[in-house]
Enzyme design. Structure first.
Site, PDB file in Angstrom:
ATOM      1  N   PHE A   1       0.511  -1.346  -0.270  1.00 40.49           N
ATOM      2  CA  PHE A   1      -0.236  -0.066  -0.011  1.00 40.49           C
ATOM      3  C   PHE A   1       0.837   1.479   0.369  1.00 40.49           C
ATOM      4  O   PHE A   1       2.132   0.947   0.474  1.00 40.49           O
ATOM      5  CB  PHE A   1      -1.100   0.072   1.407  1.00 40.49           C
ATOM      6  CG  PHE A   1      -2.653  -0.008   0.711  1.00 40.49           C
ATOM      7  CD1 PHE A   1      -3.028  -0.838   0.399  1.00 40.49           C
ATOM      8  CD2 PHE A   1      -2.945   1.237   1.437  1.00 40.49           C
ATOM      9  CE1 PHE A   1      -4.501  -0.604  -0.173  1.00 40.49           C
ATOM     10  CE2 PHE A   1      -4.839   1.461   0.886  1.00 40.49           C
ATOM     11  CZ  PHE A   1      -5.019   0.657   0.315  1.00 40.49           C
TER      12      PHE A   1
ATOM     13  N   HIS B   1      -7.204  12.366  -2.174  1.00 39.45           N
ATOM     14  CA  HIS B   1      -6.529  10.960  -2.359  1.00 39.45           C
ATOM     15  C   HIS B   1      -6.199  11.196  -3.891  1.00 39.45           C
ATOM     16  O   HIS B   1      -7.762  12.189  -4.323  1.00 39.45           O
ATOM     17  CB  HIS B   1      -7.736  10.363  -2.419  1.00 39.45           C
ATOM     18  CG  HIS B   1      -7.447   8.735  -2.775  1.00 39.45           C
ATOM     19  ND1 HIS B   1      -7.103   8.171  -3.673  1.00 39.45           N
ATOM     20  CD2 HIS B   1      -7.023   7.857  -1.475  1.00 39.45           C
ATOM     21  CE1 HIS B   1      -6.651   7.195  -3.660  1.00 39.45           C
ATOM     22  NE2 HIS B   1      -6.960   6.685  -2.544  1.00 39.45           N
TER      23      HIS B   1
ATOM     24  N   GLU C   1      -6.310   3.397  -3.545  1.00 42.48           N
ATOM     25  CA  GLU C   1      -4.914   2.774  -4.360  1.00 42.48           C
ATOM     26  C   GLU C   1      -4.708   0.929  -4.058  1.00 42.48           C
ATOM     27  O   GLU C   1      -3.827   1.024  -4.752  1.00 42.48           O
ATOM     28  CB  GLU C   1      -4.483   3.138  -2.452  1.00 42.48           C
ATOM     29  CG  GLU C   1      -2.966   3.351  -2.473  1.00 42.48           C
ATOM     30  CD  GLU C   1      -2.610   4.752  -1.339  1.00 42.48           C
ATOM     31  OE1 GLU C   1      -2.669   5.765  -1.792  1.00 42.48           O
ATOM     32  OE2 GLU C   1      -1.669   3.997  -0.398  1.00 42.48           O
TER      33      GLU C   1
ATOM     34  N   ARG D   1      -2.290  10.971   6.365  1.00 42.66           N
ATOM     35  CA  ARG D   1      -2.270   9.547   6.604  1.00 42.66           C
ATOM     36  C   ARG D   1      -1.785   8.717   5.872  1.00 42.66           C
ATOM     37  O   ARG D   1      -2.119   8.879   4.460  1.00 42.66           O
ATOM     38  CB  ARG D   1      -3.953   9.358   7.013  1.00 42.66           C
ATOM     39  CG  ARG D   1      -4.080   8.319   7.036  1.00 42.66           C
ATOM     40  CD  ARG D   1      -5.941   7.906   7.483  1.00 42.66           C
ATOM     41  NE  ARG D   1      -6.166   7.704   5.195  1.00 42.66           N
ATOM     42  CZ  ARG D   1      -7.037   7.147   5.332  1.00 42.66           C
ATOM     43  NH1 ARG D   1      -6.710   5.707   6.054  1.00 42.66           N
ATOM     44  NH2 ARG D   1      -7.576   6.863   4.419  1.00 42.66           N
TER      45      ARG D   1
END
Ligand SMILES: Cc1cc2nc3c(=O)[nH]c(=O)nc-3n(C[C@H](O)[C@H](O)[C@H](O)COP(=O)(O)OP(=O)(O)OC[C@H]3O[C@@H](n4cnc5c(N)ncnc54)[C@H](O)[C@@H]3O)c2cc1C
Ligand code: SF4
Ligand code: F3S
Ligand code: FES
Lengths: 120, 112, 576, 253
Positions: free
Chosen positions: C113, C229, C242, C385
């Site tokens: 990720f 995002h 993602e 984050r």
């Protein structure tokens, strides 16, 4: 608090195609029953009864044939729903099970026809 | 929801067996005895000779009874759904399955 | 009297509820939620949840990724604790039946990720949040003692003398306004993406809990850190997870060029490389998009400029096995098939790093008031984050808040304070009066859109002092106009217009804090990029923004030092 | 949505489509009435976008549920031109020039406008014990229960249910008889029955006249399901399981 409860829809089975096909499928059962009654008469008379040759009687039996055939197709198509066959973790797709059922149906019908007609 | 014993699984098995029996045997039989023979397309088979064998006679009784059960089961539920008469289910069940059973008995009487 | 009142039926709220029930079955625990719990926005999380399980992985590496990903604004004690507990929570969920994707030998599978150096993201295909939420919800059904107020909207916390005593809520279905007295309250109301016009967030993400706490006197923290995002579908804002890049997807500009290599994110390789290129952190990827746009290398569409996400080389089989929902979404909402077509994407507001200031147990400065999930800011996310850290966060801190609130309720058994009913009646009068008051001001939707555009203009990916200052004035003026907004619906049954108006009020409060914090932070860090202060300033701003509501209703911003334990501030390096 | 307000207003003048929306306000309507709204006919709009346009620009009093607008929260189910659909995933392009008739989901009491009461389903869901049942000691929180991808596959499909209740609305048996446990609840029971980690037994909950035996296999539930859960299959499979267990007296009851 008040909520609205819709009235019963008495013609629900006409509202879409699946419902109508469903009801048609279920109503084939009437002809299944008729077919058995007729075959009982055949046994009783040792062959098609005297009125069997009447045109209206033949017409009814043509419909009965169509209904029982429709029953056979739909019933054998739905059979794989209850049974999921897995070979080695691979789920056998519905169309293969259905194909198998239909082939079996044709084979059985052939054998029955052969046995019935072989003395003729 | 009530918790209670139910006869449905047994009825469903009879219904399913009857569905298979009806699918396999009825179309060809009604085509032969109801249409082709009376219309003179094929000759008249000798039914007495065909049912001479006890095994065949037993099979016919079983198949007919199952088919009638199948029909009874569907007629019971469909009439409830179409006519919305679920509240007389018990009566309907007795009439439908009773009819099927009676048909089986009559078949047996005819054959034996 | 309820012992633990949980506001919010998302992942954080439900996890807290189970924690309370398991802690002490004699406690009365209730979950109030403005939608049925399984509709909560946790349901739309796609990619996965991070938790160290691999033999080659260590807790320290996950800590470092999180802290550097957050540009050193994370509290490191919180991060360490979070990362140590995350795997346990994910296993707990497995024991409750979550259908995690598996390795052939039956062990849980993990995927790479963004911003993560090791493969540690657990996933359930690409519907991780959906499975997580439904598993939690169905598990709560096992606990008869968890009482639910489905489709109740909390409008106010009852606070007296620095301690919470319950909440006031509207039963949306009947319009009844009720005071729910409680010994402790946990806010788990999720994020506030709807303060922006273009967001992956659902309609319900209006920051209610943040506003409730803020109005009750609790401070909010780090509100300037809003995550974009990099890959949202242009019209709807629907998220392309993602995981699509983790499985090997490429970001290309209008010339078919993998442009991230021009922004210090590494060199292109055919297969994905961890912490590099497309697997860089979200803030850097979204910023790169803006530069591409300025260079004229994006593609214009009716819904703004886009670049492309290319998944074609992954092939149909892999797409169907690993990211089927991506394909489903593209087909239904964008009318294209990622197996054969390029997916147009643009940065989209996704997540709020900031939130209600809490300690490691979710406790706010108001006694008995706790917060957990996206609505809280413990601080583990810092200035940015990392993808897949949020789902474990809602579990870890949901549980901790549940345990702490249960403990609080057990040790504070005194009777209800007299202020409770008085405040309840106050609120009831205010709301009854509002419903369909026949005012003929502006439409709620127009005001909402204006607020959203103000925020996008001032607090988007790049920010500048004078635009922010102007936004402060615009928002103050909008608040005035909003109080006069038009309300047509006088019905008590399912009056969603009144809810929309209450939500607008919450969003305006939150929007003000975002702008105020962004204006105050004269540096660039993580998701907060000031074109007039381009450098990170550790001397001045290695600190959280803490914003209180001043008596006149305006936000007043202060600073709170960051807790640094083992990882001194350093450079964020990706792809090198 | 991006800066679309202006584009919308321009296009609004050009092409519109008519939405005929069922309204029911308990304070003033004895039964639902239809109200028509003309909304911009945009190619990429879903029915839900049209409803939101009504709510935002034309009539703030219209009530309906929605949230994720990505087909996963399950809240936006309505009857669109007679069929139960998720309105966020049903596009204008399907309906030509319209009109489009939007009603609340059939089979449920209507609370207001397009909002129906689904509490009945939540009771049923809880009734089938939709949680993992284990016997004996729990594993510590350091190890997971092993489950191979094949074992996962065995129940995965049934775990995809978003509780949108389109299947209930599509099932004539449920619409006639609200006591019927219904497709989604049974599918979710099967989701746990077929999970290799589950050791529970839901036979007594499912082997009932109002549970699996209430289904007459109309099959419309499966056709309506937006997530391909195939509840009809789930039910027929359990009928077979229940029937076999009923005739084999030695099998675990
Ligand atoms: C599209 C998308 C994809 C994501 N993917 C990932 C991912 O792959 N990995 C990851 O780690 N994170 C991901 N995230 C982030 C993560 O999903 C969220 O941060 C997290 O789910 C938030 O959970 P929550 O419990 O805090 O809030 P939510 O799930 O949003 O729940 C909020 C609850 O509060 C209730 N509520 C709110 N206001 C009120 C009120 N006034 N009165 C009563 N009830 C109220 C709501 O009804 C709801 O039940 C994603 C987010 C989005 C938007
Ligand atoms: S089974 Fe399908 S139609 Fe029924 S509630 Fe679940 S997702 Fe919706
Ligand atoms: S439509 Fe209804 S009757 Fe059975 S197959 Fe589906 S539940
Ligand atoms: S709005 Fe969530 S499913 Fe349609």
């Amino acid at each position: 608090m008040t909520t609205y409860h819709a009235k019963r829809d008495h013609l629900w089975f006409l509202r879409n195609r699946t419902y109508t096909v469903f009801v048609a499928r279920e109503l084939t059962s009437v002809f299944v029953a008729w077919t058995i009654v007729y075959l009982m008469l055949v046994i009783d008379a040792g062959g098609p009864p005297s009125f069997a040759g009447e045109p209206w009687m033949i017409a009814i039996n043509v419909v009965a044939f169509a209904a029982t055939a429709f029953h056979a197709i739909t019933f054998l198509n739905l059979a794989p729903k209850a049974t999921v066959v897995r070979l080695d973790g691979w789920r056998v797709p519905a169309f293969m099970i259905q194909g198998g059922n239909h082939s079996a149906w044709l084979v059985v019908s052939g054998i029955v026809a052969f046995l019935v007609l072989k003395g003729v | 929801m009530r918790r209670k014993r139910t006869a449905e699984p047994y009825l469903w098995l009879l219904f399913s067996g009857g569905g298979v029996a009806a699918a396999f045997f009825l179309p060809v039989l009604i085509l032969l005895f109801g249409v082709l023979v009376p219309a003179g397309v094929v000759g008249r088979p000798d039914v007495a000779a065909l049912t001479e064998n006890v095994v065949v006679r037993l099979a016919i009784v079983v198949i007919f009874t199952l088919c009638l059960f199948h029909a009874a089961h569907r007629i019971r539920f469909t009439s409830e759904e179409l006519l919305n008469i679920g509240r007389i289910d018990l009566l309907l069940a007795v009439v439908c399955y009773g009819g099927a059973l009676a048909g089986g008995v009559v078949t047996a009487v005819l054959l034996f | 009297m309820i012992d633990v009142l949980i506001v919010g039926g998302g992942g954080a709220g439900l996890r807290a509820a189970i924690a309370v029930a398991e802690c002490d079955p004699t406690l009365e625990v209730a979950v109030v939620s403005k939608v049925y719990p399984m509709r909560s926005h946790t349901v739309s999380a796609e990619g996965g949840a991070a938790g160290v399980i691999g033999v080659d992985d260590t807790l320290d590496e996950h800590c470092y990724d999180t802290i550097s990903g957050g540009d050193w604004l994370c509290d490191q004690d919180a991060v360490e604790m979070f990362i140590a507990e995350a795997p346990k929570e994910l296993i707990q969920l497995e024991h409750w039946g979550c259908p995690w994707s598996r390795e052939p030998d039956g062990r849980v599978a993990v995927r790479p990720f963004g911003g993560m150096k090791k493969e540690r993201t657990w996933y359930a295909a690409d519907k991780t949040g959906f499975h997580l939420l439904h598993t939690l919800f169905q598990t709560t059904l096992k606990y008869g003692e968890i009482k639910r107020y489905d489709e109740w909207y909390v409008t106010r916390l009852i606070v007296d003398d620095g301690r919470v005593y319950g909440a006031v809520a509207v039963d949306i279905r009947t319009g009844r306004i009720e005071t729910i007295p409680a010994r402790s309250v946990i806010l788990a109301t999720g994020g506030c993406g709807k303060i922006f016009p273009f967001t992956t967030n659902a309609a319900i993400k209006t920051g209610d809990g943040m506003a409730l706490a803020y109005r009750a006197g609790a401070p909010l923290k780090d509100m300037e850190f809003v995550q974009y995002h990099p890959t949202g579908l242009p019209f709807t804002g629907i998220l392309i997870t993602e995981a699509a890049r983790a499985e090997g997807g490429w970001l290309i500009n209008k010339d078919g060029y993998r442009y991230l290599q021009d922004y210090d994110l590494g060199t292109p390789t055919p297969t994905p490389k961890l912490r590099s290129m497309e697997l860089g952190p979200r803030d850097r990827l979204s910023q790169a998009f803006v530069h591409e746009q300025h260079r004229g290398r994006t593609v214009e569409t009716p819904y703004g400029p886009v670049v492309y996400l290319d998944l074609r080389h992954l092939g149909e089989a892999r797409i169907d096995a690993r990211i089927p929902f991506v394909r489903e979404l593209c087909r239904s909402y964008q009318n294209l098939d990622p197996a054969t077509d390029l997916i147009p994407v643009r940065p989209v507001v996704h997540y709020m790093m900031g939130g209600i200031h809490t300690d490691l147990d979710g406790a706010t400065p108001i006694a008995g008031l706790y917060a957990a999930g996206e609505t809280a800011c413990v601080s583990i996310n810092g200035a940015n984050r990392l993808g897949s850290n949020s789902l474990p966060e809602i579990l870890v801190f949901g549980r901790r808040a549940g345990v702490a609130a249960a403990e609080f309720a057990r040790s504070h058994r005194q009777a209800e304070a007299p202020a409770v009913q008085a405040q309840g009646r106050d609120e009831e009068r205010r709301l009854t009066h509002l419903r369909g008051d026949g005012k003929k001001g502006e439409r709620i939707a127009d005001l909402r859109e204006e607020m959203q555009h103000t925020l996008e203009g001032a607090a988007g990916i790049y920010r500048t002092g004078d635009v922010l200052a102007k936004a402060v004035d615009s928002l103050a003026e909008l608040r005035q106009r909003a109080s006069e907004a038009r309300l047509d619906d006088s019905s008590t049954a399912f009056n969603t217009e009144l809810l929309n108006w209450l939500e607008l009020g919450c969003m305006l409060d939150i929007a003000e804090t975002v702008v105020a914090c962004a204006l105050n932070r004269t540096e660039s860090r993580g998701a907060h990029q000031r074109t007039d202060f381009e450098q990170r300033d550790d001397a001045g701003f290695l600190a959280h923004s803490l914003v209180h509501r001043a008596p006149d209703g305006s936000p007043s911003v202060g600073l709170l030092p960051v807790t640094i334990t083992r990882w001194p501030p350093g450079e964020r390096v990706y792809g090198r | 949505m991006t800066d679309t307000a202006e584009t919308i207003r321009q296009q609004a003048a050009a092409r519109t489509i008519r939405l005929e929306v069922a309204r029911y306000r308990p304070e003033q309507d004895g039964e639902p009435v239809f109200q028509s709204y003309d909304v911009p006919l945009m190619d990429d709009w879903a029915v839900l976008d049209g409803l939101n346009y009504v709510k935002d620009r034309l009539d703030g009093t219209l009530s309906f549920r929605w949230s994720c607008r990505m087909g996963i929260c399950g809240s936006c189910g309505m009857n669109v031109n007679g069929e139960p659909r998720l309105t966020c995933g049903t596009f204008f392009t399907e309906y030509g020039d319209g009109p489009i008739r939007i009603e609340p989901l059939k089979g449920f009491p209507v609370i207001r406008d397009l909002v129906v009461d689904i509490d009945d389903f939540l009771v049923k869901l809880q009734h089938v014990q939709p949680w993992l049942i284990r016997e004996g000691e729990e594993l510590p929180l350091t190890a997971e229960y092993a489950q191979t991808p094949e074992q996962l596959e065995a129940y995965k499909q049934y775990s995809m249910c978003i509780n949108c209740l389109l299947c209930y609305s599509a099932c004539p048996v449920y619409v006639l008889d609200p006591d019927f446990l219904g497709p989604a609840a049974i599918a979710l029971a099967q989701r746990y029955n077929l999970d290799s980690r589950d050791q529970g037994d839901r036979f007594d909950l499912l082997n009932l006249d109002e549970a699996v035996w209430g289904c007459t296999f109309v099959g419309e539930c499966t056709r309506a399901c937006p997530k391909h859960v195939d509840p009809a299959e789930a039910i027929q499979r359990y009928k077979l399981t229940a029937a076999i267990r009923s005739i084999l007296p030695w099998s675990r009851r």
